[in-house]
Design a protein around this motif. Structure first.
Motif, short mmCIF file in Angstrom:
data_model
loop_
_atom_site.label_atom_id
_atom_site.label_comp_id
_atom_site.label_asym_id
_atom_site.label_seq_id
_atom_site.Cartn_x
_atom_site.Cartn_y
_atom_site.Cartn_z
N PRO A 233 0.82 -1.21 0.00
CA PRO A 233 0.00 0.00 0.00
C PRO A 233 0.86 1.27 0.00
CG PRO A 233 0.00 -1.05 2.17
CD PRO A 233 0.80 -1.93 1.28
N VAL A 234 0.66 2.11 -1.02
CA VAL A 234 1.46 3.35 -1.13
C VAL A 234 0.55 4.55 -1.40
CG1 VAL A 234 3.44 4.49 -2.23
CG2 VAL A 234 3.21 2.03 -2.41
N ASN A 235 0.81 5.64 -0.72
CA ASN A 235 0.19 6.92 -1.06
C ASN A 235 1.22 7.72 -1.85
OD1 ASN A 235 -1.21 5.99 1.44
ND2 ASN A 235 -2.41 7.84 1.06
N PHE A 236 1.05 7.77 -3.19
CA PHE A 236 1.94 8.59 -4.01
C PHE A 236 1.41 10.03 -4.06
CE2 PHE A 236 3.26 4.47 -6.08
CZ PHE A 236 4.59 4.57 -5.71
N GLY A 237 2.25 10.96 -4.47
CA GLY A 237 1.84 12.36 -4.56
C GLY A 237 1.48 12.92 -3.20
N CYS A 238 2.16 12.43 -2.17
CA CYS A 238 1.81 12.77 -0.79
C CYS A 238 3.09 13.21 -0.06
CB CYS A 238 1.19 11.53 -0.14
SG CYS A 238 0.74 11.75 1.56
N ARG A 239 3.26 14.52 0.08
CA ARG A 239 4.48 15.04 0.72
C ARG A 239 4.22 15.19 2.21
NH1 ARG A 239 9.06 18.48 -0.69
NH2 ARG A 239 8.35 18.55 -2.85
N SER B 138 4.76 16.44 5.83
CA SER B 138 5.41 17.64 6.38
C SER B 138 5.61 17.54 7.89
CB SER B 138 4.59 18.89 6.04
OG SER B 138 3.25 18.69 6.41
N GLU B 139 4.90 16.61 8.53
CA GLU B 139 5.03 16.50 9.99
C GLU B 139 4.84 15.05 10.44
OE1 GLU B 139 3.09 18.72 13.74
OE2 GLU B 139 2.65 19.63 11.79
N VAL B 140 5.67 14.67 11.40
CA VAL B 140 5.56 13.33 12.01
C VAL B 140 5.38 13.58 13.50
CG1 VAL B 140 6.81 11.17 12.45
CG2 VAL B 140 7.08 12.33 10.25
N PHE B 141 4.23 13.24 14.06
CA PHE B 141 4.01 13.57 15.48
C PHE B 141 3.42 12.38 16.23
CE2 PHE B 141 -0.57 14.33 15.06
CZ PHE B 141 -0.68 14.62 13.70
N ARG B 142 3.64 12.43 17.54
CA ARG B 142 3.30 11.27 18.36
C ARG B 142 2.20 11.62 19.36
NH1 ARG B 142 5.37 6.35 19.62
NH2 ARG B 142 5.14 5.73 21.80
N GLY B 143 1.18 10.75 19.43
CA GLY B 143 0.20 10.83 20.50
C GLY B 143 0.76 10.05 21.69
N GLN B 144 -0.12 9.60 22.59
CA GLN B 144 0.37 8.87 23.77
C GLN B 144 1.00 7.54 23.38
OE1 GLN B 144 -2.19 8.75 27.17
NE2 GLN B 144 -1.03 10.59 27.68
N GLN B 145 0.38 6.88 22.39
CA GLN B 145 0.82 5.52 22.10
C GLN B 145 1.21 5.31 20.65
OE1 GLN B 145 -2.01 2.62 23.45
NE2 GLN B 145 -0.91 2.75 25.38
N HIS B 146 0.89 6.26 19.81
CA HIS B 146 1.09 5.98 18.39
C HIS B 146 1.54 7.23 17.65
CE1 HIS B 146 -3.27 7.04 18.77
NE2 HIS B 146 -2.82 7.96 17.96
N GLN C 282 1.40 9.70 14.11
CA GLN C 282 0.57 10.15 13.00
C GLN C 282 1.43 10.99 12.06
OE1 GLN C 282 -2.81 11.85 15.24
NE2 GLN C 282 -4.03 10.34 14.13
N LEU C 283 1.02 11.04 10.80
CA LEU C 283 1.72 11.85 9.80
C LEU C 283 0.75 12.87 9.25
CD1 LEU C 283 3.33 9.00 7.62
CD2 LEU C 283 4.14 9.92 9.81
N GLN C 284 1.29 14.03 8.91
CA GLN C 284 0.45 15.03 8.23
C GLN C 284 1.12 15.42 6.92
OE1 GLN C 284 -1.34 18.11 10.64
NE2 GLN C 284 -1.03 19.60 9.02
N ASP C 285 0.32 15.55 5.86
CA ASP C 285 0.92 15.97 4.59
C ASP C 285 0.73 17.47 4.37
OD1 ASP C 285 -1.61 16.44 3.51
OD2 ASP C 285 -1.64 14.58 2.33
N THR C 286 1.31 17.98 3.28
CA THR C 286 1.29 19.43 3.04
C THR C 286 -0.11 19.95 2.73
OG1 THR C 286 2.03 18.89 0.81
CG2 THR C 286 3.70 19.72 2.31
N GLU C 287 -1.06 19.04 2.46
CA GLU C 287 -2.46 19.45 2.23
C GLU C 287 -3.24 19.47 3.55
OE1 GLU C 287 -3.54 20.11 -1.08
OE2 GLU C 287 -1.36 20.00 -1.29
N GLY C 288 -2.58 19.09 4.63
CA GLY C 288 -3.24 19.09 5.94
C GLY C 288 -3.91 17.77 6.29
N GLN C 289 -3.81 16.79 5.39
CA GLN C 289 -4.41 15.48 5.67
C GLN C 289 -3.56 14.70 6.68
OE1 GLN C 289 -6.31 13.73 2.50
NE2 GLN C 289 -6.63 11.77 3.52
N VAL C 290 -4.27 14.04 7.61
CA VAL C 290 -3.56 13.29 8.66
C VAL C 290 -3.74 11.79 8.41
CG1 VAL C 290 -3.50 12.82 11.15
CG2 VAL C 290 -3.80 15.17 10.31
N TYR C 291 -2.64 11.04 8.62
CA TYR C 291 -2.64 9.59 8.42
C TYR C 291 -2.20 8.91 9.71
CZ TYR C 291 -2.32 11.28 3.60
OH TYR C 291 -2.53 11.94 2.43
N GLY C 292 -2.75 7.74 9.99
CA GLY C 292 -2.34 6.99 11.16
C GLY C 292 -3.55 6.32 11.78
#
Ligand code: FAD
Ligand code: NAD
Length: 328
Positions: A121-127, A129-137, A139-149
């Protein structure tokens, strides 16, 4: 909690890590800012056929990498390239054969990473911009503001300058990545209607704006009617001419090529220029990987080792090995 591992970058380092992790039964999710895999091990499809604008060939000196390359060869992803090699130094062109085995992807460089991506599974065209941590896991955010995790761990497999910002959660790792200077390379491709009257298929170049030139069509499986050549400028010329318009880069490197190749060079029927901003680390390192295993954050790439294709693959393996070791 999710046990999926995020991997940012589908160059050889990211895919080497993905390969190792999925073989060990782990789930991965890949991200890349580009629309295809390969990073600097990429090829460009063009009117003149597919052109290897980044890595030209690779050598395998480490036993583990050699074994992987031999598996790829058995599957038809790579083949040996045995060019007529020359060297140009102090104005002299000389035949410079050697015994080194050199590998290329077939029918193009990007075939290797396309095959390694397979059904992952790949998300292409997805830059990212941020890698951040909650308490246990994570999440990633791209330059469009979309959050993954959420993700259990994150492997950052981008060039060092692009990794630095993504490593903010681990300041020590970010500091190490920030210390790596990466140098640019201008690449130019030329295509001629008539084959140039020279036996040269690859040439290491000194004392010129160029550092390397290759007859792209001499590599196994390459298509196209034109006699295609790829020229790489030296790091110093590329740095000095970083913002030169592409037409002028083509003109100047075409001129340098015509000066050294030793045969008539007409105007090309096809030309293009590509600037690699982060082409190679200024120095090799022996890190293997940058890791904070307790946090679950890793950074890998050619810049952690030799700055070559082999180093990228080994660094991805090392990231996966360290991560799997921590899970036990
Ligand atoms: P990359 O291939 O750079 O992959 C990183 C990936 O991360 C890219 O796909 C990029 O799009 C993605 N990315 C970056 N930032 C983000 C973000 N924020 N979000 C999402 N995705 C992101 N090596 C050799 O062994 N032999 C050679 O002949 C040779 N010649 C070369 C010639 C040139 C002009 C260049 C540029 C390189 C050459 N190299 C050569 C070096 C070789 O290409 C690299 O060592 C190797 O391909 C690096 O792989 P990597 O996975 O570490 O990084
Ligand atoms: P390699 O063993 O073929 O080449 C290593 C170096 O040895 C060459 O750069 C060249 O200076 C010299 N050399 C090797 N064979 C020669 C010959 N027959 N005649 C004259 N000189 C010869 O391959 P490697 O160690 O896997 O290195 C990969 C190549 O990738 C290098 O050429 C390196 O410069 C190139 N590279 C380029 C970039 C870029 O941005 N342009 C980035 C990374 C690597």
């Amino acid at each position: 909690m999710s046990s999926t591992i995020a991997i940012i970058g589908t160059g050889l380092a990211g895919l080497s890590a993905a390969d190792c992790l999925t073989a060990a039964g782990q789930a991965v999710q890949l991200f890349d800012k580009s629309h295809g895999s390969g990073g600097r091990l990429a090829s460009k499809r063009s009117d003149a056929g597919s052109l290897d604008l980044g890595a030209q060939y690779f050598t395998a000196r480490d036993r583990r990498f050699l074994e992987a390359v031999q598996r790829w060869q058995a599957r038809g992803w790579v083949a040996e390239w045995t060019p007529n090699l020359y060297n140009y130094s102090a104005g002299q062109l000389s035949y410079s054969p050697d015994e080194q085995t050199r590998w290329v992807g077939t029918p193009r460089m990007s075939s290797i990473t396309r095959a390694l991506v397979g059904a992952l599974p790949v998300n292409f065209g997805c830059r990212i911009s941020e890698v951040f941590r909650g308490q246990q896991h994570w999440q990633l955010q791209d330059t469009e503001g979309q959050v993954y995790g959420p993700f259990s761990q994150v492997i950052i497999a981008t060039p060092a300058p692009q990794a630095t910002a993504l490593l903010a959660a681990a300041p020590k790792l970010a500091g190490a990545a920030a210390s790596v200077a990466m140098e640019p390379t201008w690449a130019v491709a030329l295509g001629f209607d008539e084959a140039l009257d020279t036996p040269i298929e690859g040439c290491f170049v000194q004392d010129s704006p160029l550092s390397w030139l290759a007859r792209n069509r001499s590599k196994p499986g390459r298509d196209g009617k034109l006699d295609t050549w790829v020229l790489h400028a030296s790091s110093s010329w590329s740095k000095e001419h970083l913002d030169l318009p592409k037409e002028q880069v083509i003109e100047q490197l075409h001129g340098a090529f015509a000066e050294l190749i030793g045969c008539a060079v007409p105007a090309p029927a096809f030309s293009l220029a590509h600037r690699w901003l982060y082409a190679r680390p200024a120095q090799a390192h022996q890190w293997g990987v940058l890791a904070d295993a307790d946090l679950g954050l890793y950074a890998c790439g050619d810049w952690c080792l030799s700055g070559r294709v082999e180093g990228a693959w080994l660094s991805g393996q090392e990231a996966a090995r360290r991560l799997l070791e921590h899970l036990q």
